[in-house]
Motif scaffolding. Structure first.
Motif, PDB file in Angstrom:
ATOM      1  N   ALA A   1      37.584  49.187  60.980  1.00  0.00           N
ATOM      2  CA  ALA A   1      36.540  48.504  61.480  1.00  0.00           C
ATOM      3  C   ALA A   1      36.967  47.896  62.820  1.00  0.00           C
ATOM      4  N   ALA A   2      36.060  47.234  63.677  1.00  0.00           N
ATOM      5  CA  ALA A   2      36.316  47.032  65.075  1.00  0.00           C
ATOM      6  C   ALA A   2      37.563  46.813  65.463  1.00  0.00           C
ATOM      7  N   SER A   3      38.420  45.886  64.733  1.00  0.00           N
ATOM      8  CA  SER A   3      39.559  45.546  65.140  1.00  0.00           C
ATOM      9  C   SER A   3      40.910  45.965  64.358  1.00  0.00           C
ATOM     10  N   GLY A   4      40.669  47.057  63.363  1.00  0.00           N
ATOM     11  CA  GLY A   4      41.606  47.611  62.739  1.00  0.00           C
ATOM     12  C   GLY A   4      41.073  48.187  61.124  1.00  0.00           C
ATOM     13  N   PHE A   5      41.336  47.478  60.051  1.00  0.00           N
ATOM     14  CA  PHE A   5      40.741  47.792  58.906  1.00  0.00           C
ATOM     15  C   PHE A   5      40.305  46.903  58.041  1.00  0.00           C
ATOM     16  N   ALA A   6      39.488  47.304  57.067  1.00  0.00           N
ATOM     17  CA  ALA A   6      38.918  46.179  56.143  1.00  0.00           C
ATOM     18  C   ALA A   6      38.351  46.723  54.799  1.00  0.00           C
ATOM     19  N   LEU A   7      38.249  46.012  53.793  1.00  0.00           N
ATOM     20  CA  LEU A   7      37.794  46.367  52.733  1.00  0.00           C
ATOM     21  C   LEU A   7      37.226  45.242  52.011  1.00  0.00           C
ATOM     22  N   ALA A   8      36.174  45.201  51.424  1.00  0.00           N
ATOM     23  CA  ALA A   8      35.352  44.045  50.419  1.00  0.00           C
ATOM     24  C   ALA A   8      35.372  44.697  49.055  1.00  0.00           C
ATOM     25  N   VAL A   9      35.944  43.874  48.370  1.00  0.00           N
ATOM     26  CA  VAL A   9      36.081  44.216  46.776  1.00  0.00           C
ATOM     27  C   VAL A   9      35.443  43.017  45.988  1.00  0.00           C
ATOM     28  N   THR A  10      34.767  43.203  44.872  1.00  0.00           N
ATOM     29  CA  THR A  10      34.352  42.289  44.160  1.00  0.00           C
ATOM     30  C   THR A  10      35.287  42.198  42.830  1.00  0.00           C
ATOM     31  N   LEU A  11      35.826  41.215  42.795  1.00  0.00           N
ATOM     32  CA  LEU A  11      36.768  41.033  41.587  1.00  0.00           C
ATOM     33  C   LEU A  11      36.431  39.735  40.560  1.00  0.00           C
ATOM     34  N   SER A  12      36.421  40.040  39.185  1.00  0.00           N
ATOM     35  CA  SER A  12      36.290  39.064  38.327  1.00  0.00           C
ATOM     36  C   SER A  12      37.378  37.953  38.443  1.00  0.00           C
ATOM     37  N   PRO A  13      36.998  36.887  37.930  1.00  0.00           N
ATOM     38  CA  PRO A  13      38.170  35.760  37.948  1.00  0.00           C
ATOM     39  C   PRO A  13      39.264  36.123  37.537  1.00  0.00           C
TER      40      PRO A  13
ATOM     41  N   GLY B   1      31.005  35.292  50.355  1.00  0.00           N
ATOM     42  CA  GLY B   1      29.897  35.826  49.660  1.00  0.00           C
ATOM     43  C   GLY B   1      29.896  36.469  48.377  1.00  0.00           C
ATOM     44  N   GLY B   2      31.063  36.257  47.424  1.00  0.00           N
ATOM     45  CA  GLY B   2      31.195  36.540  46.267  1.00  0.00           C
ATOM     46  C   GLY B   2      32.151  37.774  46.163  1.00  0.00           C
ATOM     47  N   ALA B   3      32.615  38.372  47.250  1.00  0.00           N
ATOM     48  CA  ALA B   3      33.533  39.413  47.558  1.00  0.00           C
ATOM     49  C   ALA B   3      34.905  38.829  48.271  1.00  0.00           C
ATOM     50  N   THR B   4      36.048  39.633  47.833  1.00  0.00           N
ATOM     51  CA  THR B   4      37.192  39.098  48.348  1.00  0.00           C
ATOM     52  C   THR B   4      37.517  40.458  49.693  1.00  0.00           C
ATOM     53  N   VAL B   5      37.715  39.990  50.748  1.00  0.00           N
ATOM     54  CA  VAL B   5      37.922  40.839  51.870  1.00  0.00           C
ATOM     55  C   VAL B   5      39.340  40.770  52.483  1.00  0.00           C
ATOM     56  N   LEU B   6      39.785  42.127  52.373  1.00  0.00           N
ATOM     57  CA  LEU B   6      41.244  42.271  52.924  1.00  0.00           C
ATOM     58  C   LEU B   6      41.026  42.826  54.394  1.00  0.00           C
ATOM     59  N   ARG B   7      41.829  42.430  55.085  1.00  0.00           N
ATOM     60  CA  ARG B   7      41.718  42.848  56.691  1.00  0.00           C
ATOM     61  C   ARG B   7      43.148  43.122  56.998  1.00  0.00           C
ATOM     62  N   TYR B   8      43.428  44.090  57.906  1.00  0.00           N
ATOM     63  CA  TYR B   8      44.889  44.499  58.608  1.00  0.00           C
ATOM     64  C   TYR B   8      44.374  44.856  59.910  1.00  0.00           C
TER      65      TYR B   8
END
Length: 121
Positions: free
Chosen positions: A69-81, A38-45
């Motif tokens: 997060a439920a199964s570890g760690f997560a971060l959603a960041v909105t990045l320019s192209p 949805g327009g964001a980049t999600v990083l999960r560990y």
């Protein structure tokens, strides 16, 4: 004359720490995932850790914490192209491990290790 050493900042501290720990290249970690949502980049560990941080060109190499997060760690960041270099720092039991996701495009970090490359269209 005896001078006190000054504390290191940002990427320099991370690079020296990686060299001290003998990191010739970031290990490939199956539980680190990057996905577009949805327009964001999600990083999960999804592994065990006390804390996980994102460091990269998108953060000016300053640590940005992933949230538990439920199964570890997560971060959603909105990045320019564009093209971004990054890695994750996994803090566990007083140790820091530098990792990049399995299958990620990789590049030399200039200090004997590797960073992942993220391309945002």
């Amino acid at each position: 004359m005896n001078r006190r050493p000054r504390p290191l900042r940002g990427w320099c501290r991370a690079a020296l720490l990686a060299a001290a720990l003998g990191c010739s290249g970031a290990p490939r970690v199956r539980t680190a995932v990057v996905e577009a949502r949805g327009g964001a980049t999600v990083l999960r560990y999804d592994g065990a850790a006390d804390a996980v941080y994102l460091r990269g060109t998108m953060t000016d190499w300053e640590p940005l914490p992933l949230r538990r997060a439920a199964s570890g760690f997560a971060l959603a960041v909105t990045l320019s192209p564009g093209r971004y270099e990054y890695h994750l720092e996994i803090h566990r039991a007083g140790m820091i491990e530098i990792v990049v996701p399995v299958g990620a495009e990789r590049t030399a970090d200039g200090f004997g290790g590797e960073n992942a490359i993220l391309r945002v269209p």
